[in-house]
Write a protein that holds these residues in place. Structure first.
Motif, PDB file in Angstrom:
ATOM      1  N   LYS A   1      38.062  41.311  43.274  1.00 54.49           N
ATOM      2  CA  LYS A   1      37.959  41.177  41.817  1.00 54.49           C
ATOM      3  C   LYS A   1      39.008  40.193  41.290  1.00 54.49           C
ATOM      4  O   LYS A   1      38.718  39.362  40.419  1.00 54.49           O
ATOM      5  N   LEU A   2      40.219  40.266  41.818  1.00 58.10           N
ATOM      6  CA  LEU A   2      41.267  39.335  41.412  1.00 58.10           C
ATOM      7  C   LEU A   2      40.889  37.904  41.781  1.00 58.10           C
ATOM      8  O   LEU A   2      41.052  36.975  40.979  1.00 58.10           O
ATOM      9  N   ALA A   3      40.366  37.708  43.004  1.00 59.88           N
ATOM     10  CA  ALA A   3      39.974  36.363  43.445  1.00 59.88           C
ATOM     11  C   ALA A   3      38.844  35.815  42.593  1.00 59.88           C
ATOM     12  O   ALA A   3      38.837  34.631  42.237  1.00 59.88           O
ATOM     13  N   ALA A   4      37.871  36.670  42.247  1.00 58.10           N
ATOM     14  CA  ALA A   4      36.752  36.226  41.418  1.00 58.10           C
ATOM     15  C   ALA A   4      37.246  35.797  40.041  1.00 58.10           C
ATOM     16  O   ALA A   4      36.787  34.785  39.484  1.00 58.10           O
ATOM     17  N   SER A   5      38.175  36.540  39.487  1.00 62.10           N
ATOM     18  CA  SER A   5      38.733  36.190  38.186  1.00 62.10           C
ATOM     19  C   SER A   5      39.502  34.876  38.264  1.00 62.10           C
ATOM     20  O   SER A   5      39.379  34.005  37.388  1.00 62.10           O
ATOM     21  N   HIS A   6      40.293  34.730  39.310  1.00 56.87           N
ATOM     22  CA  HIS A   6      41.078  33.508  39.493  1.00 56.87           C
ATOM     23  C   HIS A   6      40.167  32.292  39.637  1.00 56.87           C
ATOM     24  O   HIS A   6      40.420  31.240  39.043  1.00 56.87           O
ATOM     25  N   ARG A   7      39.093  32.458  40.431  1.00 55.39           N
ATOM     26  CA  ARG A   7      38.148  31.357  40.623  1.00 55.39           C
ATOM     27  C   ARG A   7      37.460  31.010  39.311  1.00 55.39           C
ATOM     28  O   ARG A   7      37.256  29.837  38.975  1.00 55.39           O
ATOM     29  N   ALA A   8      37.077  32.023  38.522  1.00 56.31           N
ATOM     30  CA  ALA A   8      36.367  31.787  37.264  1.00 56.31           C
ATOM     31  C   ALA A   8      37.233  31.046  36.253  1.00 56.31           C
ATOM     32  O   ALA A   8      36.732  30.236  35.461  1.00 56.31           O
ATOM     33  N   LYS A   9      38.534  31.315  36.257  1.00 51.66           N
ATOM     34  CA  LYS A   9      39.432  30.673  35.305  1.00 51.66           C
ATOM     35  C   LYS A   9      39.706  29.209  35.657  1.00 51.66           C
ATOM     36  O   LYS A   9      40.115  28.424  34.796  1.00 51.66           O
ATOM     37  N   SER A  10      39.499  28.861  36.906  1.00 55.40           N
ATOM     38  CA  SER A  10      39.775  27.482  37.306  1.00 55.40           C
ATOM     39  C   SER A  10      38.610  26.590  36.902  1.00 55.40           C
ATOM     40  O   SER A  10      37.480  27.035  36.738  1.00 55.40           O
ATOM     41  N   GLY A  11      38.893  25.310  36.764  1.00 59.11           N
ATOM     42  CA  GLY A  11      37.830  24.353  36.461  1.00 59.11           C
ATOM     43  C   GLY A  11      37.279  23.694  37.705  1.00 59.11           C
ATOM     44  O   GLY A  11      36.509  22.725  37.619  1.00 59.11           O
ATOM     45  N   ALA A  12      37.648  24.198  38.878  1.00 56.32           N
ATOM     46  CA  ALA A  12      37.244  23.557  40.130  1.00 56.32           C
ATOM     47  C   ALA A  12      35.775  23.784  40.430  1.00 56.32           C
ATOM     48  O   ALA A  12      35.227  24.862  40.170  1.00 56.32           O
TER      49      ALA A  12
ATOM     50  N   ARG B   1      45.538  44.351  34.604  1.00 50.93           N
ATOM     51  CA  ARG B   1      44.386  44.325  33.691  1.00 50.93           C
ATOM     52  C   ARG B   1      43.133  43.827  34.410  1.00 50.93           C
ATOM     53  O   ARG B   1      42.043  44.364  34.212  1.00 50.93           O
ATOM     54  N   ILE B   2      43.270  42.815  35.238  1.00 52.85           N
ATOM     55  CA  ILE B   2      42.114  42.236  35.929  1.00 52.85           C
ATOM     56  C   ILE B   2      41.470  43.253  36.853  1.00 52.85           C
ATOM     57  O   ILE B   2      40.243  43.353  36.943  1.00 52.85           O
ATOM     58  N   ILE B   3      42.284  44.030  37.572  1.00 57.76           N
ATOM     59  CA  ILE B   3      41.727  44.958  38.567  1.00 57.76           C
ATOM     60  C   ILE B   3      41.615  46.380  38.028  1.00 57.76           C
ATOM     61  O   ILE B   3      41.309  47.312  38.788  1.00 57.76           O
ATOM     62  N   ASN B   4      41.868  46.559  36.729  1.00 57.15           N
ATOM     63  CA  ASN B   4      41.726  47.875  36.091  1.00 57.15           C
ATOM     64  C   ASN B   4      42.600  48.933  36.761  1.00 57.15           C
ATOM     65  O   ASN B   4      42.124  49.989  37.169  1.00 57.15           O
ATOM     66  N   ALA B   5      43.883  48.627  36.835  1.00 57.64           N
ATOM     67  CA  ALA B   5      44.792  49.518  37.555  1.00 57.64           C
ATOM     68  C   ALA B   5      45.784  50.231  36.656  1.00 57.64           C
ATOM     69  O   ALA B   5      46.723  50.853  37.145  1.00 57.64           O
ATOM     70  N   GLY B   6      45.624  50.152  35.351  1.00 58.54           N
ATOM     71  CA  GLY B   6      46.595  50.800  34.484  1.00 58.54           C
ATOM     72  C   GLY B   6      47.829  49.951  34.287  1.00 58.54           C
ATOM     73  O   GLY B   6      47.918  48.810  34.736  1.00 58.54           O
TER      74      GLY B   6
END
Length: 826
Positions: free
Chosen positions: A97-108, A10-15
């Motif tokens: 895109k996956l890394a950006a999503s992962h970073r955004a979800k973290s509170g770091a 879903r994050i990388i829009n891959a079906g």
């Protein structure tokens, strides 16, 4: 990280994946770094040096990987029925895109660092300064690329409070991509330099591109005294500049820097908080002071009080980013890494080790205490043990109080010692034979005495070879040819004196198409060292045929007689279509076929099916001499006619062609054809001085150390035959290097100078077999043990060659095999 494959899709829009419940705990971009197959998601990246799609089937069948991100569904996907293939338009975009999503979800909170140098030092120092207060994740080693940054960000977990990420670029537009992935709160710009700028129009463009990392930062930390950086910073972030020149508007003013006894004491004033303070660091170089002040600015920005800063700054240690490779005792090979002792760094060291495995060596890891980096120690040591098992390490030795107390966590059969002293008192060099040994310790507790015990040669003279410079030079030429043009790398004459094994392993990893050696023995040696890529033998002989076939070396064909002998041996062995390379004499007049003799070669080749032409090539004899360009152009024309004749005789068969050498790649890019041959340029030696090759980095430096210092009166004679006569009262140092090490005797009598403490010191008297003397008069404090550079950064090898009236090739290949070779990664 811990995601289901359906979440990632879903994050990388891959079906929708076929098996949505697979759990992903690690990302992989290089098949050779596989550790945890069941939890791995492989990104099949396409790069100039390789195509990840080529390794999918192997990872599935032999590695146990079941999840892949691809831009094209493999043609043999049906043979992998349990695999998930996440198809995306761009694999690198999906990773980011996956890394950006992962970073955004973290509170770091995230700090990002860019600049031309000092990034790694500032990152490591900030980690040391901040980690007592916060749980910090940082980029491992120099993971600052388009793939390294997202992999670093994906190491953030739920407990991470601060992430420190390096960001480097080589082309315009790359930093915009990284900035959108990192989204830093604090951006740091260490400095700017001209190195590695070939992708940019000028240094100003390079500076602006790097500064775009700060476009959405809350704060930008930089040196306000550097006008180029100041002018390049984008509007938006609060500027936190530091100054030693009282530049107006700077937030941090360095009042005074006092140096004494190897330390620097720094007085400062922090304008936003109206704070003043002082601290001491155990360094005196301007570069270290600059990095410490940059770290200070960040600490103050984070609200650290001056007393805490004063307590922690003296604890900083040099960041030794080098990873050394050297010959060990009793046919051992030794890798020594003191960069850091965290679990991520251990993984990278094991990865580096795995690429140097040979059938004749067992694997040994000597491991110091592991930095737990805020994680539970039991979990960290359990992860380390799992890594060691997955890498099939045969012998594990732990040294240190912590690892000794946790010996039960290590794989069965591991041996531990509470200290280096205990280890050295229990073993001898004879306890190690035919092993590839990784020595992995921290900078706080280095295992240097362990490395010294296991070194094959311990003398002070060493030829150091920078493998990162090899990669940079390879990529410099790679960027000047088409993506589909192959690179043939010349490593004859033992890699131009640098040693061929490590160069070959590095070039094989980098994606070179071929290696080329002069004689079959060099090729056999490379095969025994584990090199599997194609190898051309340029000067084969009939007596070499058995070794050529047994080691699958591809010979140059320069005579019909040799071709007939090769065919006869291939026929005797029942070999079909063995690859050979047809040499054309287009003007060198050394070896090869002329146009009028080529029909006979074609006739012989067409009359059999034992060998087949893989390439046709020739050698330019004056590419580096513009006054001979007319002759060079005639060579190109002559070679083309030969190519047409050979290819027309074998319709339907692809026969590669190549004629360009290092100089030709930069001067005649239109003649690159199917492949180019990279020789002296790979070693960082410029053949042109018109600016086109200024970014090459010499890979080799030769140094020794002072063993004696004596004061002599004017009129004293030094050396053999009393021919070195002192014209003044002098201080003369003896260094243990002579003509038996490759130092030409013509460099004596002041004809050459070696560098001591940044000063060029002329030779005195004659060069002896095992030593020589240099004049160190006027240099304060020279003493035995001081480093002496014979050639390197301060004394270019070209200067030595000019003195001798020869070429750098001769100087480099003359270094004796008794001189210790040390290979390192920065």
């Amino acid at each position: 990280m811990d995601y289901s494959i359906s979440e990632i899709a879903r994050i990388i829009n891959a079906g929708s994946p076929a098996f949505p419940d697979h759990r992903i705990t690690s990302l992989l971009t290089d098949s050779r770094s596989l550790l945890d197959p069941s939890g791995t998601l492989f990104f099949a990246l396409r790069t100039p040096s390789g195509d990840g799609n080529n390794y999918i089937a192997s990872l599935y069948a032999h590695g146990g990987v079941r999840d892949f991100v691809v831009d094209t569904i493999p043609a043999d996907a049906s043979s992998m029925p349990q695999a998930n293939f996440l198809k995306v338009p761009s694999v690198i975009d999906a990773l980011q895109k996956l890394a950006a999503s992962h970073r955004a979800k973290s509170g770091a909170r995230v700090i990002a660092i860019t600049g031309s140098r000092g990034k790694t030092t500032v990152k490591e120092w900030l980690y040391r300064l901040i980690s007592p207060d916060l749980r910090v994740v940082r980029s491992p080693r120099s993971y600052n690329s388009q793939t390294g940054v997202p992999l670093s960000l994906c190491a953030i977990d739920s407990g991470t409070e601060m992430a420190i990420i390096e960001a480097g670029i080589s082309l315009p537009g790359e930093m915009d991509r990284l900035e959108s992935v990192i989204s830093p709160e604090i951006g740091i710009f260490t400095n700017i330099g001209a190195a590695h700028s070939h992708g940019f129009s000028d240094i100003a463009q390079k500076c602006r591109e790097k500064a775009s990392l700060m476009r959405r930062c809350r704060y930008a930390v930089y040196c306000a005294d550097n006008r180029l950086i100041s002018d390049s910073l984008p509007q938006g972030p609060d500027r936190v500049g530091w100054t030693r020149l009282d530049t107006p508007g700077a937030a941090l003013r360095i009042v005074r820097v006092s140096k004494a006894d190897g330390s620097s004491t720094i007085d400062y004033h922090w304008v936003p908080g109206a704070l003043s303070g002082q601290f001491t660091i155990p360094f005196t170089s301007e570069r270290d002071i600059e990095n410490a002040v940059t770290s200070l600015a960040v600490m103050l920005l984070l609200g650290t009080d001056p007393a805490t800063i004063a307590d922690r700054m003296p604890l900083l240690r040099p960041v030794r980013t080098r990873l050394d490779v050297a010959d060990g005792v009793n046919d051992c090979q030794m890798i020594h890494d003191t960069f850091s002792s965290g679990i991520a760094s251990l993984s990278l060291s094991l990865d580096f080790m795995s690429r140097r495995v040979t059938p004749d060596h067992t694997l040994t890891v000597i491991l110091g205490d592991i930095d737990t980096e805020g994680l539970p120690a039991a979990d960290v040591y359990a992860r380390a043990a799992a890594m060691l098992r997955l890498r099939h390490i045969d012998r594990i030795i732990g040294i240190g109080p912590e690892i000794n107390s946790r010996s039960s966590s290590l794989p069965a059969g591991s041996v531990t010692y509470p200290s280096v002293e205990e280890f050295l008192g229990s073993v001898t060099p004879d306890d190690f034979r035919s092993e590839l040994i990784l020595i992995k310790g921290s900078q706080d507790e280095p295992l240097g005495n362990v490395a010294r015990l296991l070194e094959k040669r311990r003398n002070g003279t060493v030829l150091e070879i920078n493998l990162d410079a090899v990669v940079d030079n390879f990529n410099f030429f790679r960027s000047r040819v088409r993506p589909d043009t192959g690179m043939v790398c010349m490593i004859k004459a033992s890699g131009y004196g640098a040693g061929s094994h490590e160069l070959a392993k590095t070039l094989q990893s980098q994606g070179a198409s071929y290696l080329a050696v002069a004689v079959h023995d060099e090729g056999v040696d490379l095969r025994q060292a584990g090199i599997t890529m194609p190898i051309i033998v340029l000067n084969p002989a009939v007596d070499d045929l058995n070794a050529i076939f047994d080691s699958h070396l591809e010979p140059e064909i320069y005579s019909v007689d040799f071709l007939r002998s090769l065919i006869a041996e291939a026929r005797r062995r029942g070999i079909k279509d063995y690859p050979v390379h047809i040499k054309i004499d287009s003007g060198m007049h050394r070896l090869g076929f002329r146009l009028d003799t080529l029909p006979e070669v074609i006739e012989v080749l067409r009359s059999q099916d034992c060998v087949s032409p893989s390439s046709i090539f020739s050698h330019l004899c004056a590419a580096d001499d513009p006054s001979e360009d007319e002759y060079t152009l005639r060579q190109f024309d002559y070679f083309e006619r030969c190519c047409v004749m050979l290819r027309s005789a074998f319709p339907g068969r692809r026969i590669l062609s190549h004629i360009l050498n290092s100089t030709g790649i930069t001067r005649f890019p239109g003649q690159q054809r199917d492949m180019v041959r990279l020789g002296i340029g790979l070693y960082g030696i410029r053949t042109m001085h018109d600016g086109s090759q200024d970014e090459l980095r010499p890979i080799s430096s030769l140094s020794t150390s002072v063993i004696s210092v004596k004061h002599w009166e004017a009129g004293t004679t030094i050396g053999y035959n009393r021919r070195g006569i002192l014209s003044r009262d002098s201080v003369i140092a003896t260094v243990p290097v002579g003509y038996a090490d490759g130092i030409n005797r013509h460099l004596g009598y002041g004809n050459a100078s070696f560098c001591v403490r940044g000063v060029l010191c002329p030779t005195v008297g004659s060069i002896c077999m095992d030593s020589c003397m240099i004049d160190v008069t006027g240099i304060p404090g020279v003493q035995p043990g001081d480093r002496v550079e014979i050639f390197g950064d301060s004394v270019p090898v070209e200067a030595i060659a000019d003195t001798l009236g020869t070429i750098p090739y001769e100087v480099l290949t003359s270094i004796s095999q008794r001189v210790k070779r040390v290979y390192y990664r920065e």
